[in-house]
Write an enzyme that holds these catalytic residues in place. Structure first.
Site, PDB file in Angstrom:
ATOM      1  N   ARG A  36       0.805  -1.235   0.000  1.00  0.00           N
ATOM      2  CA  ARG A  36       0.000   0.000   0.000  1.00  0.00           C
ATOM      3  C   ARG A  36       0.829   1.273   0.000  1.00  0.00           C
ATOM      4  NH1 ARG A  36      -2.660  -3.830   1.647  1.00  0.00           N
ATOM      5  NH2 ARG A  36      -0.695  -4.305   2.634  1.00  0.00           N
ATOM      6  N   LYS A  40      26.554  -4.502  -1.567  1.00  0.00           N
ATOM      7  CA  LYS A  40      28.027  -4.435  -1.663  1.00  0.00           C
ATOM      8  C   LYS A  40      28.620  -3.765  -0.438  1.00  0.00           C
ATOM      9  CE  LYS A  40      27.384  -3.575  -6.581  1.00  0.00           C
ATOM     10  NZ  LYS A  40      27.308  -2.435  -7.491  1.00  0.00           N
ATOM     11  N   HIS A  89       5.108   5.799  11.527  1.00  0.00           N
ATOM     12  CA  HIS A  89       4.598   5.655  10.157  1.00  0.00           C
ATOM     13  C   HIS A  89       3.654   6.852   9.938  1.00  0.00           C
ATOM     14  CE1 HIS A  89       3.448   3.992   6.432  1.00  0.00           C
ATOM     15  NE2 HIS A  89       3.028   2.791   6.792  1.00  0.00           N
TER      16      HIS A  89
HETATM   17  N1   CP Z   1      -0.153   0.002   5.822  1.00  0.00           N
HETATM   18  C1   CP Z   1       1.048  -0.281   5.268  1.00  0.00           C
HETATM   19  O1   CP Z   1       2.070   0.316   5.623  1.00  0.00           O
HETATM   20  O2   CP Z   1       0.996  -1.266   4.339  1.00  0.00           O
HETATM   21  P1   CP Z   1       2.243  -1.757   3.475  1.00  0.00           P
HETATM   22  O3   CP Z   1       3.216  -2.403   4.446  1.00  0.00           O
HETATM   23  O4   CP Z   1       1.682  -2.706   2.463  1.00  0.00           O
HETATM   24  O5   CP Z   1       2.866  -0.540   2.859  1.00  0.00           O
END
Ligand code: CP
Length: 302
Positions: A50, A79, A128
């Site tokens: 995503r 490397k 995140h």
């Molecule tokens: N929600 C999310 O971060 O999904 P992915 O790990 O697929 O990017």
């Protein structure tokens, strides 16, 4: 001065609202040629579906070009090239870096090395922030407000970076209540609870939620993060700890929505997917509009 997005706390409440406004604008008109002539480096040192694809779609819809890798094994990291040197190089080629990396703090480090803006697409179990902004956009769309929400965070609250960023962001709004549902091994880390204490925000901890789910405005399910366990036996003990089923939704609020950053393993049974309360696939779509908004805001294009 360049604008990075490394932690959700890099933006203030006004900026969150500005991103929501821009995301709504991109939802109405996703194809806006704001990145013409610009190159975005998409550096994924960890797997993603995503985040990477919604960023890359967002960049394409904005008329930009993409360079990068989806797997660091195809880069000179194999490397022995350091993150420092990789970022120094990419800094010469691109106008913006979007980076996911397994090490906590790696995104901040990259932003210190780079002269161009860096957007953190997930750094280990830390943060995140772009996921959080799309989660907030999803809450705002479904609840009409980001104030006075009772938010249930369920599952892996120890390693789940999305719940850490979300907790910090929602603490900037009026009167949130958090309910943490996790086994003791995956409980919300103490530093986040101390943060809520310092702001006088109410939170409650539970190991089960069947009896209290009727109070929730948002049920935010999370996957147990197998890849972050040092000991596979510890993962086996908790991997099936919560499974949300359609039968559990009977007495839930009319407005309640189920969110999940995805991917799911088994923590939301497929019989929930047809429920009007299941919002996770639309939430992932909202990610594309929100990431267009984040890029535009970061590069000062709007
Ligand atoms: N929600 C999310 O971060 O999904 P992915 O790990 O697929 O990017």
């Amino acid at each position: 001065m360049k604008k990075d997005l490394i932690s959700i706390m890099d933006f203030n409440r006004d900026e969150y609202m500005r991103i929501m406004e821009l995301a709504a604008d991109f939802e109405k008109n996703p194809n806006q040629n704001l990145l013409e002539g610009k190159v975005v480096a998409s550096l994924f040192f960890e797997p993603s579906t995503r985040t990477r694809l919604s960023f890359e779609t967002a960049i394409s819809r904005m008329g930009g070009r993409i360079v990068g890798f989806t797997d660091s094994s195809s880069s000179s990291v194999t490397k022995g090239e350091t993150l420092h040197d990789t970022i120094r190089m990419v800094n010469n080629y691109a106008d913006l870096i979007v980076m996911r990396h397994p090490l906590e703090g790696s995104a901040r480090y990259a932003s210190e090395v780079a002269d161009i803006p860096v957007i953190n697409a997930g750094d280990g179990a830390n943060q995140h922030p772009t996921q959080t902004l799309l989660d907030m956009y999803s809450m705002l769309k479904t609840q009409g407000t980001l104030d006075n929400l009772n938010i249930f965070l369920v599952g892996d609250l120890k390693y789940g970076r999305t719940v850490h960023s979300l907790l910090m962001a929602m603490s900037q709004f009026e009167n949130p209540i958090f309910n943490f549902i996790a086994p003791p091994e995956l409980a919300m880390p103490i530093e986040y609870k101390k943060y809520l204490d310092s702001k006088g925000i109410r939170y409650f901890e539970h190991t089960e939620f069947t009896d209290i789910i009727s109070e929730a405005d948002i049920v935010y399910m999370t996957r147990v993060q197998k890849e972050r366990f040092a000991d596979p036996i510890e993962y086996e003990k908790v991997k099936n700890v919560y499974i949300l089923r359609n039968s559990m939704l009977k007495n839930t609020k009319e407005n309640m929505k189920i969110l999940h950053p995805l991917p799911r393993v088994n923590e939301i049974h497929v019989d929930v997917d047809a429920s009007p309360k299941a919002y996770y696939f639309t939430q992932a779509l909202n990610g594309m509009y929100t990431r267009e908004a984040i890029i535009a805001h970061t590069l000062g294009l709007k």
